[in-house]
Write a protein that holds these residues in place. Structure first.
Motif, PDB file in Angstrom:
ATOM      1  N   THR A 199     -11.214   4.291  -1.726  1.00 21.80           N
ATOM      2  CA  THR A 199     -10.576   5.264  -0.846  1.00 21.80           C
ATOM      3  C   THR A 199      -9.155   4.786  -0.568  1.00 21.80           C
ATOM      4  O   THR A 199      -8.904   3.582  -0.455  1.00 21.80           O
ATOM      5  N   VAL A 200      -8.235   5.734  -0.466  1.00 25.70           N
ATOM      6  CA  VAL A 200      -6.816   5.398  -0.314  1.00 25.70           C
ATOM      7  C   VAL A 200      -6.271   6.105   0.914  1.00 25.70           C
ATOM      8  O   VAL A 200      -6.504   7.303   1.110  1.00 25.70           O
ATOM      9  N   GLN A 201      -5.548   5.360   1.736  1.00 30.75           N
ATOM     10  CA  GLN A 201      -4.910   5.928   2.918  1.00 30.75           C
ATOM     11  C   GLN A 201      -3.546   5.281   3.107  1.00 30.75           C
ATOM     12  O   GLN A 201      -3.442   4.051   3.146  1.00 30.75           O
ATOM     13  N   GLN A 202      -2.516   6.105   3.191  1.00 29.95           N
ATOM     14  CA  GLN A 202      -1.176   5.575   3.447  1.00 29.95           C
ATOM     15  C   GLN A 202      -1.002   5.396   4.947  1.00 29.95           C
ATOM     16  O   GLN A 202      -1.111   6.348   5.722  1.00 29.95           O
ATOM     17  N   LEU A 203      -0.712   4.158   5.349  1.00 30.29           N
ATOM     18  CA  LEU A 203      -0.590   3.843   6.768  1.00 30.29           C
ATOM     19  C   LEU A 203       0.809   4.097   7.301  1.00 30.29           C
ATOM     20  O   LEU A 203       0.973   4.483   8.455  1.00 30.29           O
ATOM     21  N   SER A 204       1.810   3.868   6.478  1.00 34.05           N
ATOM     22  CA  SER A 204       3.188   4.016   6.932  1.00 34.05           C
ATOM     23  C   SER A 204       3.683   5.428   6.655  1.00 34.05           C
ATOM     24  O   SER A 204       3.210   6.113   5.746  1.00 34.05           O
ATOM     25  N   LYS A 205       4.649   5.859   7.464  1.00 34.34           N
ATOM     26  CA  LYS A 205       5.304   7.146   7.260  1.00 34.34           C
ATOM     27  C   LYS A 205       6.681   6.890   6.660  1.00 34.34           C
ATOM     28  O   LYS A 205       7.450   6.081   7.170  1.00 34.34           O
ATOM     29  N   ASP A 206       6.960   7.590   5.574  1.00 36.84           N
ATOM     30  CA  ASP A 206       8.248   7.403   4.910  1.00 36.84           C
ATOM     31  C   ASP A 206       9.365   7.959   5.784  1.00 36.84           C
ATOM     32  O   ASP A 206       9.365   9.133   6.150  1.00 36.84           O
ATOM     33  N   SER A 207      10.309   7.077   6.108  1.00 36.20           N
ATOM     34  CA  SER A 207      11.438   7.479   6.940  1.00 36.20           C
ATOM     35  C   SER A 207      12.720   7.638   6.138  1.00 36.20           C
ATOM     36  O   SER A 207      13.778   7.878   6.702  1.00 36.20           O
ATOM     37  N   VAL A 208      12.623   7.475   4.827  1.00 42.53           N
ATOM     38  CA  VAL A 208      13.805   7.599   3.970  1.00 42.53           C
ATOM     39  C   VAL A 208      13.500   8.593   2.867  1.00 42.53           C
ATOM     40  O   VAL A 208      12.349   8.839   2.519  1.00 42.53           O
ATOM     41  N   GLN A 209      14.539   9.173   2.340  1.00 39.44           N
ATOM     42  CA  GLN A 209      14.409  10.097   1.223  1.00 39.44           C
ATOM     43  C   GLN A 209      14.909   9.419  -0.039  1.00 39.44           C
ATOM     44  O   GLN A 209      15.920   8.727  -0.023  1.00 39.44           O
ATOM     45  N   VAL A 210      14.173   9.622  -1.115  1.00 43.64           N
ATOM     46  CA  VAL A 210      14.505   9.007  -2.395  1.00 43.64           C
ATOM     47  C   VAL A 210      15.156  10.053  -3.279  1.00 43.64           C
ATOM     48  O   VAL A 210      14.649  11.169  -3.427  1.00 43.64           O
ATOM     49  N   LYS A 211      16.276   9.671  -3.856  1.00 41.71           N
ATOM     50  CA  LYS A 211      16.981  10.594  -4.741  1.00 41.71           C
ATOM     51  C   LYS A 211      16.254  10.698  -6.069  1.00 41.71           C
ATOM     52  O   LYS A 211      15.702   9.725  -6.566  1.00 41.71           O
TER      53      LYS A 211
END
Length: 251
Positions: A199-211
């Motif tokens: 099972t996979v869960q992303q804990l962090s929220k992305d605060s940056v945008q990737v070009k």
């Protein structure tokens, strides 16, 4: 009497010298030599012993001659209480960075997780996972990063066990090519196990945008200036009218 006096004087002198030497503040300090770490004998490159319980030990090793980026690994399970010994082997892509023990589904069967590091355009990580039930080894397919999780990924993964689950962290870059620069942010993903599936869960929220590597190029058509086209018929008419005018003037 003279001999006794000389003997006493010599004895006193020796005692004074010994006392002076023992009270010298500048004593010779013996350097502490750290014991040398045991090296792994060729053709082996990595070894780690994991004791999950008394009498239950899993030795993780990697080996290979002639190449450093590829090889093989093996897990030696020693059940000393039952005098049973089993071996699990597999092909290895990269080099082993570490090995972990967990029981992510809390069923009492240990999981051995091998972290390998490899290199192509990025320093990516690969996990070889097995769940052991007595002498049986069940291979587990470790999930790949999704498209959204791969945004800004350039490797340099850090794995560790927390609360019985596998945690993965890696820095986020501002783009996905060789010109990428770290943004200072990290992506954190948690892995568990249910019915022998991760099972996979992303804990962090992305605060940056990737070009994106390929920016959408907008093609703008420029208006071309209109060309003046003069028909041959109009030029012939003008010439004919000019001739008629000349004839009238002559007449």
């Amino acid at each position: 009497m003279k001999m006794n006096a000389r003997y006493c004087l010599l004895t006193a002198t020796v005692c004074i010298l010994l006392a002076a030497c023992s009270s010298d503040p500048q004593k010779a300090v013996l350097a502490k030599v750290a014991p040398a770490k045991p090296t792994v004998m060729e053709p082996f490159r990595f070894h780690k012993a994991i004791e999950v319980s008394p009498g239950q030990t899993y030795d993780v090793l990697s080996w290979g001659r002639g190449a450093s980026a590829v090889g093989a690994f093996m897990i030696l399970h020693s059940d000393s209480s039952a005098a049973k010994y089993t071996t699990t082997t597999g092909d290895l892509d990269g080099t082993i960075a570490d090995a972990y023990n967990a029981d992510m589904d809390t069923d009492g069967n240990p999981e051995i997780l091998i972290q390998a590091r490899a290199m192509d355009t990025v320093k990516y990580a690969k996990i070889y996972a097995y769940e052991f039930n007595n002498s049986n080894a069940n291979k587990l397919d470790f999930p790949k990063l999704t498209t959204s999780q791969r945004k800004g990924y350039r490797g340099d993964d850090n794995f560790y066990i927390k609360d019985g689950l596998l945690i993965r962290e890696f820095p986020i870059y501002d783009r996905n090519d060789s010109l990428a620069k770290p943004t200072g942010a990290k992506r954190q993903i948690q892995y568990g196990l249910r019915n022998n599936n991760f099972t996979v869960q992303q804990l962090s929220k992305d605060s940056v945008q990737v070009k994106d590597n390929k920016s959408a190029a907008q093609t703008v058509k420029q208006a071309q200036p209109e060309k003046r086209t003069v028909s041959k018929k109009s030029t012939k008419r003008k010439k004919a009218e000019a001739k008629k005018k000349r004839r009238r003037r002559r007449g």
